[in-house]
Design a protein around this motif. Structure first.
Motif, PDB file in Angstrom:
ATOM      1  N   GLY A   1      70.383  82.904  -6.696  1.00  0.00           N
ATOM      2  CA  GLY A   1      71.564  82.199  -7.195  1.00  0.00           C
ATOM      3  C   GLY A   1      72.637  82.119  -6.129  1.00  0.00           C
ATOM      4  O   GLY A   1      73.036  81.048  -5.702  1.00  0.00           O
ATOM      5  N   GLU A   2      73.100  83.272  -5.687  1.00  0.00           N
ATOM      6  CA  GLU A   2      74.043  83.343  -4.576  1.00  0.00           C
ATOM      7  C   GLU A   2      73.583  84.432  -3.614  1.00  0.00           C
ATOM      8  O   GLU A   2      73.012  85.447  -4.032  1.00  0.00           O
ATOM      9  CB  GLU A   2      75.459  83.663  -5.060  1.00  0.00           C
ATOM     10  N   ALA A   3      73.857  84.225  -2.341  1.00  0.00           N
ATOM     11  CA  ALA A   3      73.556  85.230  -1.326  1.00  0.00           C
ATOM     12  C   ALA A   3      74.845  85.631  -0.628  1.00  0.00           C
ATOM     13  O   ALA A   3      75.780  84.831  -0.485  1.00  0.00           O
ATOM     14  CB  ALA A   3      72.553  84.675  -0.306  1.00  0.00           C
ATOM     15  N   VAL A   4      74.894  86.885  -0.194  1.00  0.00           N
ATOM     16  CA  VAL A   4      76.073  87.397   0.516  1.00  0.00           C
ATOM     17  C   VAL A   4      76.029  86.904   1.962  1.00  0.00           C
ATOM     18  O   VAL A   4      75.063  87.146   2.684  1.00  0.00           O
ATOM     19  CB  VAL A   4      76.105  88.935   0.476  1.00  0.00           C
ATOM     20  N   HIS A   5      77.078  86.210   2.359  1.00  0.00           N
ATOM     21  CA  HIS A   5      77.169  85.651   3.716  1.00  0.00           C
ATOM     22  C   HIS A   5      78.436  86.184   4.382  1.00  0.00           C
ATOM     23  O   HIS A   5      79.530  86.112   3.797  1.00  0.00           O
ATOM     24  CB  HIS A   5      77.214  84.122   3.648  1.00  0.00           C
ATOM     25  N   ALA A   6      78.314  86.724   5.584  1.00  0.00           N
ATOM     26  CA  ALA A   6      79.461  87.276   6.315  1.00  0.00           C
ATOM     27  C   ALA A   6      79.806  86.386   7.503  1.00  0.00           C
ATOM     28  O   ALA A   6      78.923  85.938   8.229  1.00  0.00           O
ATOM     29  CB  ALA A   6      79.153  88.688   6.800  1.00  0.00           C
ATOM     30  N   VAL A   7      81.083  86.128   7.679  1.00  0.00           N
ATOM     31  CA  VAL A   7      81.591  85.415   8.847  1.00  0.00           C
ATOM     32  C   VAL A   7      82.406  86.420   9.652  1.00  0.00           C
ATOM     33  O   VAL A   7      83.395  86.975   9.155  1.00  0.00           O
ATOM     34  CB  VAL A   7      82.459  84.213   8.436  1.00  0.00           C
ATOM     35  N   VAL A   8      81.967  86.678  10.887  1.00  0.00           N
ATOM     36  CA  VAL A   8      82.516  87.788  11.678  1.00  0.00           C
ATOM     37  C   VAL A   8      83.149  87.279  12.969  1.00  0.00           C
ATOM     38  O   VAL A   8      82.595  86.414  13.645  1.00  0.00           O
ATOM     39  CB  VAL A   8      81.401  88.805  12.006  1.00  0.00           C
ATOM     40  N   VAL A   9      84.312  87.845  13.285  1.00  0.00           N
ATOM     41  CA  VAL A   9      84.966  87.622  14.574  1.00  0.00           C
ATOM     42  C   VAL A   9      84.923  88.941  15.334  1.00  0.00           C
ATOM     43  O   VAL A   9      85.423  89.963  14.842  1.00  0.00           O
ATOM     44  CB  VAL A   9      86.424  87.157  14.407  1.00  0.00           C
ATOM     45  N   CYS A  10      84.306  88.938  16.499  1.00  0.00           N
ATOM     46  CA  CYS A  10      84.212  90.158  17.304  1.00  0.00           C
ATOM     47  C   CYS A  10      85.447  90.342  18.176  1.00  0.00           C
ATOM     48  O   CYS A  10      86.119  89.374  18.542  1.00  0.00           O
ATOM     49  CB  CYS A  10      82.964  90.113  18.194  1.00  0.00           C
ATOM     50  N   LYS A  11      85.727  91.588  18.496  1.00  0.00           N
ATOM     51  CA  LYS A  11      86.824  91.882  19.415  1.00  0.00           C
ATOM     52  C   LYS A  11      86.483  91.348  20.804  1.00  0.00           C
ATOM     53  O   LYS A  11      85.312  91.244  21.173  1.00  0.00           O
ATOM     54  CB  LYS A  11      87.075  93.390  19.477  1.00  0.00           C
ATOM     55  N   SER A  12      87.513  91.032  21.557  1.00  0.00           N
ATOM     56  CA  SER A  12      87.326  90.497  22.905  1.00  0.00           C
ATOM     57  C   SER A  12      86.494  91.459  23.756  1.00  0.00           C
ATOM     58  O   SER A  12      86.739  92.676  23.764  1.00  0.00           O
ATOM     59  CB  SER A  12      88.693  90.272  23.568  1.00  0.00           C
TER      60      SER A  12
ATOM     61  N   VAL B   1      84.283  94.832  15.486  1.00  0.00           N
ATOM     62  CA  VAL B   1      84.733  93.754  14.598  1.00  0.00           C
ATOM     63  C   VAL B   1      86.257  93.662  14.585  1.00  0.00           C
ATOM     64  O   VAL B   1      86.954  94.648  14.325  1.00  0.00           O
ATOM     65  CB  VAL B   1      84.205  93.974  13.163  1.00  0.00           C
ATOM     66  N   ALA B   2      86.761  92.458  14.863  1.00  0.00           N
ATOM     67  CA  ALA B   2      88.199  92.209  14.795  1.00  0.00           C
ATOM     68  C   ALA B   2      88.603  91.738  13.408  1.00  0.00           C
ATOM     69  O   ALA B   2      89.656  92.111  12.887  1.00  0.00           O
ATOM     70  CB  ALA B   2      88.605  91.168  15.828  1.00  0.00           C
ATOM     71  N   MET B   3      87.769  90.914  12.783  1.00  0.00           N
ATOM     72  CA  MET B   3      88.102  90.311  11.504  1.00  0.00           C
ATOM     73  C   MET B   3      86.816  89.801  10.854  1.00  0.00           C
ATOM     74  O   MET B   3      85.861  89.475  11.554  1.00  0.00           O
ATOM     75  CB  MET B   3      89.060  89.143  11.744  1.00  0.00           C
ATOM     76  N   CYS B   4      86.811  89.743   9.531  1.00  0.00           N
ATOM     77  CA  CYS B   4      85.639  89.172   8.867  1.00  0.00           C
ATOM     78  C   CYS B   4      86.004  88.652   7.483  1.00  0.00           C
ATOM     79  O   CYS B   4      87.040  89.033   6.916  1.00  0.00           O
ATOM     80  CB  CYS B   4      84.502  90.190   8.770  1.00  0.00           C
ATOM     81  N   ALA B   5      85.146  87.785   6.986  1.00  0.00           N
ATOM     82  CA  ALA B   5      85.278  87.280   5.618  1.00  0.00           C
ATOM     83  C   ALA B   5      83.884  87.205   5.018  1.00  0.00           C
ATOM     84  O   ALA B   5      82.926  86.849   5.704  1.00  0.00           O
ATOM     85  CB  ALA B   5      85.932  85.907   5.607  1.00  0.00           C
ATOM     86  N   VAL B   6      83.770  87.563   3.746  1.00  0.00           N
ATOM     87  CA  VAL B   6      82.487  87.548   3.055  1.00  0.00           C
ATOM     88  C   VAL B   6      82.570  86.571   1.895  1.00  0.00           C
ATOM     89  O   VAL B   6      83.518  86.623   1.096  1.00  0.00           O
ATOM     90  CB  VAL B   6      82.104  88.957   2.571  1.00  0.00           C
ATOM     91  N   ILE B   7      81.588  85.677   1.803  1.00  0.00           N
ATOM     92  CA  ILE B   7      81.559  84.665   0.752  1.00  0.00           C
ATOM     93  C   ILE B   7      80.166  84.598   0.132  1.00  0.00           C
ATOM     94  O   ILE B   7      79.203  85.111   0.705  1.00  0.00           O
ATOM     95  CB  ILE B   7      81.938  83.270   1.297  1.00  0.00           C
ATOM     96  N   GLY B   8      80.067  83.951  -1.021  1.00  0.00           N
ATOM     97  CA  GLY B   8      78.772  83.701  -1.645  1.00  0.00           C
ATOM     98  C   GLY B   8      78.315  82.293  -1.323  1.00  0.00           C
ATOM     99  O   GLY B   8      79.091  81.341  -1.423  1.00  0.00           O
ATOM    100  N   ILE B   9      77.062  82.153  -0.901  1.00  0.00           N
ATOM    101  CA  ILE B   9      76.506  80.834  -0.600  1.00  0.00           C
ATOM    102  C   ILE B   9      75.259  80.615  -1.461  1.00  0.00           C
ATOM    103  O   ILE B   9      74.645  81.579  -1.931  1.00  0.00           O
ATOM    104  CB  ILE B   9      76.170  80.679   0.901  1.00  0.00           C
ATOM    105  N   PRO B  10      74.866  79.351  -1.715  1.00  0.00           N
ATOM    106  CA  PRO B  10      73.729  79.083  -2.607  1.00  0.00           C
ATOM    107  C   PRO B  10      72.428  79.713  -2.101  1.00  0.00           C
ATOM    108  O   PRO B  10      72.163  79.743  -0.897  1.00  0.00           O
ATOM    109  CB  PRO B  10      73.618  77.552  -2.580  1.00  0.00           C
ATOM    110  N   HIS B  11      71.642  80.228  -3.051  1.00  0.00           N
ATOM    111  CA  HIS B  11      70.346  80.805  -2.708  1.00  0.00           C
ATOM    112  C   HIS B  11      69.366  80.446  -3.825  1.00  0.00           C
ATOM    113  O   HIS B  11      69.651  80.667  -5.014  1.00  0.00           O
ATOM    114  CB  HIS B  11      70.448  82.323  -2.568  1.00  0.00           C
ATOM    115  N   ASP B  12      68.203  79.884  -3.461  1.00  0.00           N
ATOM    116  CA  ASP B  12      67.239  79.400  -4.452  1.00  0.00           C
ATOM    117  C   ASP B  12      66.736  80.499  -5.376  1.00  0.00           C
ATOM    118  O   ASP B  12      66.530  80.284  -6.572  1.00  0.00           O
ATOM    119  CB  ASP B  12      66.045  78.734  -3.751  1.00  0.00           C
ATOM    120  N   GLN B  13      66.540  81.704  -4.826  1.00  0.00           N
ATOM    121  CA  GLN B  13      65.977  82.787  -5.625  1.00  0.00           C
ATOM    122  C   GLN B  13      67.041  83.614  -6.333  1.00  0.00           C
ATOM    123  O   GLN B  13      66.910  83.949  -7.512  1.00  0.00           O
ATOM    124  CB  GLN B  13      65.127  83.705  -4.738  1.00  0.00           C
TER     125      GLN B  13
END
Length: 355
Positions: free
Chosen positions: A286-297, A272-284
């Motif tokens: 309320g919010e779900a943990v969502h990760a956005v990941v950038v891999c190393k070259s 992993v080179a970089m990442c960000a974690v955010i909350g996104i809507p989830h029906d059950q």
């Protein structure tokens, strides 16, 4: 000067000359400035960390080396060519320099002091840079535009091997000279040591208010204190440990999940080179943990591999329910991750941006 706008629309911060001067003098008292230093300014001057450091340089009489923008190969070349002794970088910049092929080829021995801040840094990044430059004095500054900017400093002595083993590099240090810092609950009452609350600050460095935003000024400045919106706890020695921006906290199934904690775990993965974690809507939930990941070259990861890696270190409810892979993350001009740009598409059409 405008806020970074990483969690919302930027606000104009009104700073007096006294605010800026006091912040610089406070910083210089904490970490003495010398006339023989050669300070490289990579941070843009529209960012308070860049502006305040330049003003400190004018006051102390050191040499200032300015570059128009952060370009890793050029920054490394300038450190060597100009015999740079000091600089300040955000963690994304440090990661980029460490990964650049020129990093191990350039003579960086002149660099004596490196300050980092503006966003959390993974412990592995600290270890990597000290493995290559073992004599480098690292310090961490925590602050915000509204404080011009310094609230606390974690000095070089808290980055030694013994201090790192004690976990002191996870702290942002203690309140700076002339700055009062407390951690409070939602009613403004100070919480016991070790309890998570909101950081509030007062001192001669605190802003006058937000330009043309009386309501937001009233929320931020109360009874002489600046309410930072940052969640943290303070230990018995007065060291602050940032947990997350309160706006970045994810509430999933009634449990609080701090995105910075999950990000710290994910970035420990070697791919992993970089990442960000955010909350996104989830029906059950309320919010779900969502990760956005950038891999190393030259590396790759699967969603299941990221989750398995997280389960080794954190509770299951904190592990990402979904993982998205990208080639890059949106950044501000100062190199901070723009989480609102990641979050907005998921919450489009919703009446609010959190559940």
């Amino acid at each position: 000067m405008y806020t970074g706008g990483t969690t919302g629309f930027p606000k104009g911060v009104m700073q007096s000359h006294l605010n800026l001067w006091a912040a610089c003098i406070q910083r210089m008292a904490e970490i003495p400035q010398t006339t023989d230093k050669r300070d490289l300014f990579v941070m843009p001057l529209f960012h308070i960390a860049g502006l305040a450091r330049v003003v400190s340089g004018f006051i102390s009489g050191g040499s200032l080396v300015l570059v128009p923008m952060f370009e890793p190969s050029e920054v490394l070349a300038i450190i060597e060519r100009e015999a740079v002794t000091d600089t300040i970088l955000v963690p994304t910049m440090i990661q980029t320099l460490l990964a650049h092929p020129e990093f191990v080829k350039r003579d960086l021995s002149s660099l004596k002091r490196l300050t980092y801040g503006a966003s959390p840094i993974a412990g592995e990044i600290v270890e990597q840079i000290l493995a290559v430059l073992p004599e480098l004095q690292l310090s961490h500054s925590y602050g915000l535009t509204e404080a011009c900017p310094i609230v606390s400093t974690n000095p070089p002595e808290n980055h030694t091997l013994a201090a790192r083993q004690r976990g002191l590099t996870r702290s942002v240090g203690r309140g700076g000279f002339g700055v009062n810092v407390k951690v409070v609950d939602e009613h403004g009452r100070e919480v016991p040591r070790g309890t998570v609350g909101e950081i509030i600050v007062r001192g001669p460095n605190i802003m006058q208010g937000y330009w043309n935003k009386l309501e937001e000024t009233a929320k931020a400045l109360r009874d002489g204190w600046l309410y930072t919106g940052d969640g943290a706890y303070m230990d018995e020695q007065g060291y602050l440990f940032i947990i997350d921006r309160l706006k970045d906290m994810i509430v999933s199934g009634g449990e609080n999940v701090y995105s910075a904690e999950v990000e710290s775990v994910i970035t420990r993965h070697s791919a992993v080179a970089m990442c960000a974690v955010i909350g996104i809507p989830h029906d059950q939930w309320g919010e779900a943990v969502h990760a956005v990941v950038v891999c190393k070259s030259g590396t790759s990861l699967s969603e299941n591999e990221v989750r398995a890696h997280c389960r080794e270190s954190i509770a299951g409810y904190k592990c990402p329910k979904s993982v998205e892979f990208r080639e890059s993350l949106p950044l501000t001009g100062a190199g901070k991750i723009l989480k609102r740009e990641l979050r907005d598409p998921f919450w489009a059409g919703k009446t609010r941006g959190v559940n």
